[in-house]
Design a protein around this motif. Structure first.
Motif, PDB file in Angstrom:
ATOM      1  N   GLY A 175       0.812  -1.216   0.000  1.00 26.71           N
ATOM      2  CA  GLY A 175       0.000   0.000   0.000  1.00 26.71           C
ATOM      3  C   GLY A 175       0.837   1.253   0.000  1.00 26.71           C
ATOM      4  O   GLY A 175       0.554   2.224  -0.708  1.00 26.71           O
ATOM      5  N   ALA A 176       1.898   1.250   0.814  1.00 25.53           N
ATOM      6  CA  ALA A 176       2.805   2.398   0.854  1.00 25.53           C
ATOM      7  C   ALA A 176       3.457   2.613  -0.500  1.00 25.53           C
ATOM      8  O   ALA A 176       3.568   3.752  -0.992  1.00 25.53           O
ATOM      9  N   ARG A 177       3.897   1.525  -1.109  1.00 25.73           N
ATOM     10  CA  ARG A 177       4.564   1.636  -2.406  1.00 25.73           C
ATOM     11  C   ARG A 177       3.614   2.219  -3.462  1.00 25.73           C
ATOM     12  O   ARG A 177       4.033   3.010  -4.322  1.00 25.73           O
ATOM     13  N   ALA A 178       2.358   1.839  -3.379  1.00 27.58           N
ATOM     14  CA  ALA A 178       1.384   2.285  -4.380  1.00 27.58           C
ATOM     15  C   ALA A 178       1.172   3.792  -4.364  1.00 27.58           C
ATOM     16  O   ALA A 178       0.784   4.378  -5.384  1.00 27.58           O
ATOM     17  N   VAL A 179       1.413   4.422  -3.211  1.00 25.49           N
ATOM     18  CA  VAL A 179       1.230   5.881  -3.129  1.00 25.49           C
ATOM     19  C   VAL A 179       2.558   6.625  -3.036  1.00 25.49           C
ATOM     20  O   VAL A 179       2.587   7.826  -2.783  1.00 25.49           O
TER      21      VAL A 179
END
Length: 220
Positions: A175-179
């Motif tokens: 999730g962090a990587r996606a944003v």
């Protein structure tokens, strides 16, 4: 200053320890075989599976009657909250991070009433700047939208200097990587699963977290 986003269950709060403690007490209350403990823990699926699957497994395992089966979800949810404790080192790390000017926001999947009860139990309102719970938000990690909702809590867009910390490779790190955020994975003694791209940082305890986060402030 940037924002430190953080997961609740098994990151800030020792949910696994609380569930296990409840299971020990529940077996004793029923006069059941203590050797069933490991199977009860497995039925919980670390809190990540469908709750009905856990209810069904506990019903079979403990030979629960209809009324007991209907009540078991509320029993273990309440039991977790009653026994919940902060992860060791979490309070000091949050204090250091906020003391350096960072904002801190909890981003958690789960039922609003249950997650709110955990936050209240641990007095986390005094340690963070706000939180977003998936049921209330209508969206769950790792969907980027829940992180945008969390950013709105503090009125700042997500930035590349922000961090997300959690114990889930799929929900927190991905999730962090996606944003476009950096990520901290709390290992809980586990190896990194094969497949997903690794986190920015993997830690065994909270002791390493504040130093790593604040070092990026200095570097920036």
């Amino acid at each position: 200053m940037p924002t430190f986003y953080v997961d609740l269950d098994n990151t800030l709060a020792d949910r696994a320890g609380a569930y296990r403690a409840w299971a020990v007490d529940y077996l004793a209350e029923r006069g059941a075989d203590p050797s069933l403990l490991d199977a009860m823990v497995a039925a919980d699926r670390d809190g990540l599976g469908r709750k009905q699957d856990t209810v069904d497994d506990l019903t079979r395992l403990l030979d629960l009657g209809p009324e007991e089966s209907e009540q078991i979800l509320d029993r273990f949810r309440a039991g977790i909250v009653e026994r919940l404790q902060l992860m060791e080192g979490a309070a000091d790390a949050l204090s250091a991070i906020r003391g350096a000017g960072w904002r801190v926001v909890i981003v958690t999947n789960g039922a609003t009433s249950q997650q709110t009860a955990k936050i209240e139990r641990l007095h986390l309102a005094d340690m963070v700047d706000g939180w977003v719970i998936s049921e209330a938000a209508g969206v769950s990690k790792p969907d980027p939208e829940i992180f945008r909702r969390a950013a709105a809590v503090v009125g700042e867009p997500i930035g590349t200097d922000d961090w997300m910390m959690g114990d889930s490779a799929e929900s927190d790190v991905a999730g962090a990587r996606a944003v476009g955020m950096r990520s901290i994975w709390l290992t809980r003694g586990r190896p990194w699963p094969a497949g997903p791209e690794e986190p920015t940082l993997a830690v065994d305890t909270w002791d390493e977290v504040a130093a790593a986060v604040l070092a990026t402030t200095i570097a920036g």
